[in-house]
Design a protein around this motif. Structure first.
Motif, mmCIF file in Angstrom:
data_model
loop_
_atom_site.group_PDB
_atom_site.id
_atom_site.type_symbol
_atom_site.label_atom_id
_atom_site.label_comp_id
_atom_site.label_asym_id
_atom_site.label_seq_id
_atom_site.Cartn_x
_atom_site.Cartn_y
_atom_site.Cartn_z
ATOM 1 N N THR A 119 0.841 -1.361 -0.065
ATOM 2 C CA THR A 119 0.114 0.084 -0.031
ATOM 3 C C THR A 119 0.926 1.134 -0.009
ATOM 4 N N PRO A 120 0.942 1.905 -0.919
ATOM 5 C CA PRO A 120 1.828 3.172 -0.869
ATOM 6 C C PRO A 120 1.014 4.546 0.139
ATOM 7 N N SER A 220 4.603 5.159 -4.505
ATOM 8 C CA SER A 220 4.653 3.988 -5.380
ATOM 9 C C SER A 220 5.566 4.100 -6.370
ATOM 10 N N LYS A 221 5.931 3.074 -6.919
ATOM 11 C CA LYS A 221 6.849 3.105 -8.336
ATOM 12 C C LYS A 221 5.982 3.512 -9.355
ATOM 13 N N SER A 224 -1.345 5.397 -9.008
ATOM 14 C CA SER A 224 -2.384 4.552 -8.289
ATOM 15 C C SER A 224 -3.742 4.822 -9.252
ATOM 16 N N THR A 232 4.208 10.304 -9.249
ATOM 17 C CA THR A 232 4.789 9.533 -8.032
ATOM 18 C C THR A 232 6.079 10.674 -7.975
ATOM 19 N N GLU A 242 10.850 5.110 -3.391
ATOM 20 C CA GLU A 242 9.554 4.211 -3.281
ATOM 21 C C GLU A 242 9.610 3.767 -1.710
ATOM 22 N N TYR A 244 6.614 1.786 0.926
ATOM 23 C CA TYR A 244 5.469 1.041 0.816
ATOM 24 C C TYR A 244 4.868 0.783 2.472
ATOM 25 N N TRP A 246 3.832 -2.414 3.382
ATOM 26 C CA TRP A 246 3.406 -3.752 2.875
ATOM 27 C C TRP A 246 3.074 -4.706 3.857
#
Length: 319
Positions: A119-120, A220-221, A224, A232, A242, A244, A246
C-alpha cells in the motif's frame, strides 16, 4: 537388534513427514501485532477467512499489539515451529531493528512465506496550503531551511521513514513533528498545525475525496488507479524513491519445508481470487502474493534501506 534400531530410526524420521501430510489438523493462529481496526488487521481478517476455507480448518486472527509490533513479532519468533502460529506483519518489521534494541532477530528468527500486498503512502497538505507540488515543497525547504514541518505517528513509523527518505533524497531540511499515533497526526495536518504528512492512502483517501486534504505525490513506483492524476515521487524528480506499507505472512524459523510450501501455495491461491483482489484494491492495497524467495529478497532490501535511512539521520536507537 540392528534391525530394531534401524526400524526405530526410520520411524522417527517419518514423523515430521506424516505430520506435514496431515497438516493442518487443528485451528491455526494468525497473529497480527497491531491493534484491531487498523489496515493490517482488516486485511488479515480477509485473508484468514478465505485461507481457512482453503485449508478446511479455522484460521483465527489474534491481536498482540504494542511496541510498534515488537510484542507480537517476538511472540511468533518464539512459537513452536509447527505451522500453527503465523505472523501477519507489515513494514515496521523491517524498521524495528534499526530503531530498537530487540531480543530476537526478525531476519533470522522468522521465515517469510509471502508478501501479501503493498500500500503506497501519499504526501498530503492542508486544503488551503500554498504547496501544490513536490517542486513547491523542495523550493520552499531550500529557500527557508527548517520552515516546513511534517507529521507522523511517531519516530520509526512508516510515515516518518517515508518523510525522512524524502528529506534525505532531496537534501532538504524539514522539521519532524511526531504524534502518539497516526490519527492525531492526520488531524493536525487537516487543521494546518503542520505543513504536510506522508500517510497511508487507504486511511486518508476519504479526506482527500471530501476536500479536506490535498495530495501532492504518491510513494509508489507507478501511479495509483485511485488517484490517477497524482504523480509519483520519482516522476517529480527523485529517481528511485519508493516507500510502502507492505503486508506479509511469516512462520517461525525451522518450520518444516513441507508445511511452509503448503501455506505459501494456499495463501497465493487465496490472493489470486478476484473477490480478494477487489477487496484489497478497495482499501488501496495492491496484491503481490510473492513466493518465499521473492519475499526474502524484498525483505533483505527493506532491512538495508531503512537501516541506511536511520544511519543518515540523528535518530537514537531505543534500548
Amino acid at each position: 537388534m540392528k534391525t530394531t534400531v534401524l526400524g526405530a530410526v526410520l520411524a522417527a524420521s517419518l514423523v515430521p513427514a506424516i505430520a506435514a501430510a496431515q497438516y493442518p489438523d487443528r485451528p491455526i493462529s494468525l497473529v497480527v501485532p497491531y491493534a484491531p481496526g487498523g489496515t493490517a488487521d482488516a486485511l488479515a481478517r480477509v485473508v484468514a477467512q478465505e485461507l481457512g476455507k482453503k485449508l478446511n480448518q479455522s484460521v483465527v486472527v489474534e491481536n498482540k499489539s504494542g511496541a510498534s509490533g515488537i510484542i507480537g513479532e517476538s511472540y511468533v519468533a518464539r512459537a513452536k515451529a509447527d505451522g500453527y502460529t503465523l505472523l501477519y506483519d507489515a513494514t515496521p518489521l523491517a524498521i524495528n531493528p534499526a530503531v530498537n534494541t530487540l531480543n530476537f532477530d526478525p531476519a533470522a528468527d522468522l521465515h517469510p512465506l509471502t508478501m501479501v500486498s503493498v500500500t503506497p503512502n501519499i504526501l498530503v497538505v492542508p486544503k488551503n496550503s500554498t504547496l501544490n507540488s513536490v517542486e513547491d515543497v523542495v523550493r520552499q525547504a531550500k529557500a527557508d531551511p527548517g520552515s516546513l514541518t511534517f507529521a507522523s505517528g511517531g519516530t520509526g513509523t512508516v510515515q516518518f521513514m517515508a518523510g525522512e527518505l524524502f528529506r534525505q533524497g532531496w537534501k532538504i531540511d524539514m522539521l519532524h513533528v511526531p504524534f502518539k499515533s497516526g490519527g492525531p497526526a492526520i488531524m493536525a495536518t487537516v487543521g494546518g498545525q503542520v505543513n504536510m504528512m506522508f500517510t497511508n492512502i487507504s486511511s486518508t483517501l476519504p479526506m482527500v475525496k471530501n476536500d479536506q486534504l490535498k495530495v501532492l505525490t504518491i510513494t509508489s513506483k507507478k501511479r495509483s488507479d485511485l488517484l490517477p492524476d497524482v504523480p509519483t515521487v520519482a516522476e517529480s524528480g527523485l529517481s528511485g524513491y519508493e516507500a510502502y506499507e507492505w503486508n506479509g505472512i511469516f512462520v517461525p524459523k525451522d518450520t518444516p519445508e513441507e508445511i511452509s510450501d503448503k501455506l505459501e501455495a494456499s495463501i497465493r491461491e487465496v490472493m489470486a481470487e478476484p473477490k480478494i483482489k477487489e477487496k484489497f484494491s478497495s482499501l488501496g492495497a495492491d496484491v503481490v502474493a510473492s513466493s518465499q524467495a521473492e519475499f526474502k529478497t524484498f525483505l533483505d532490501k527493506e532491512f538495508a534501506k531503512w537501516s541506511d535511512v536511520v544511519g543518515k539521520s540523528n535518530i537514537k536507537k531505543n534500548k
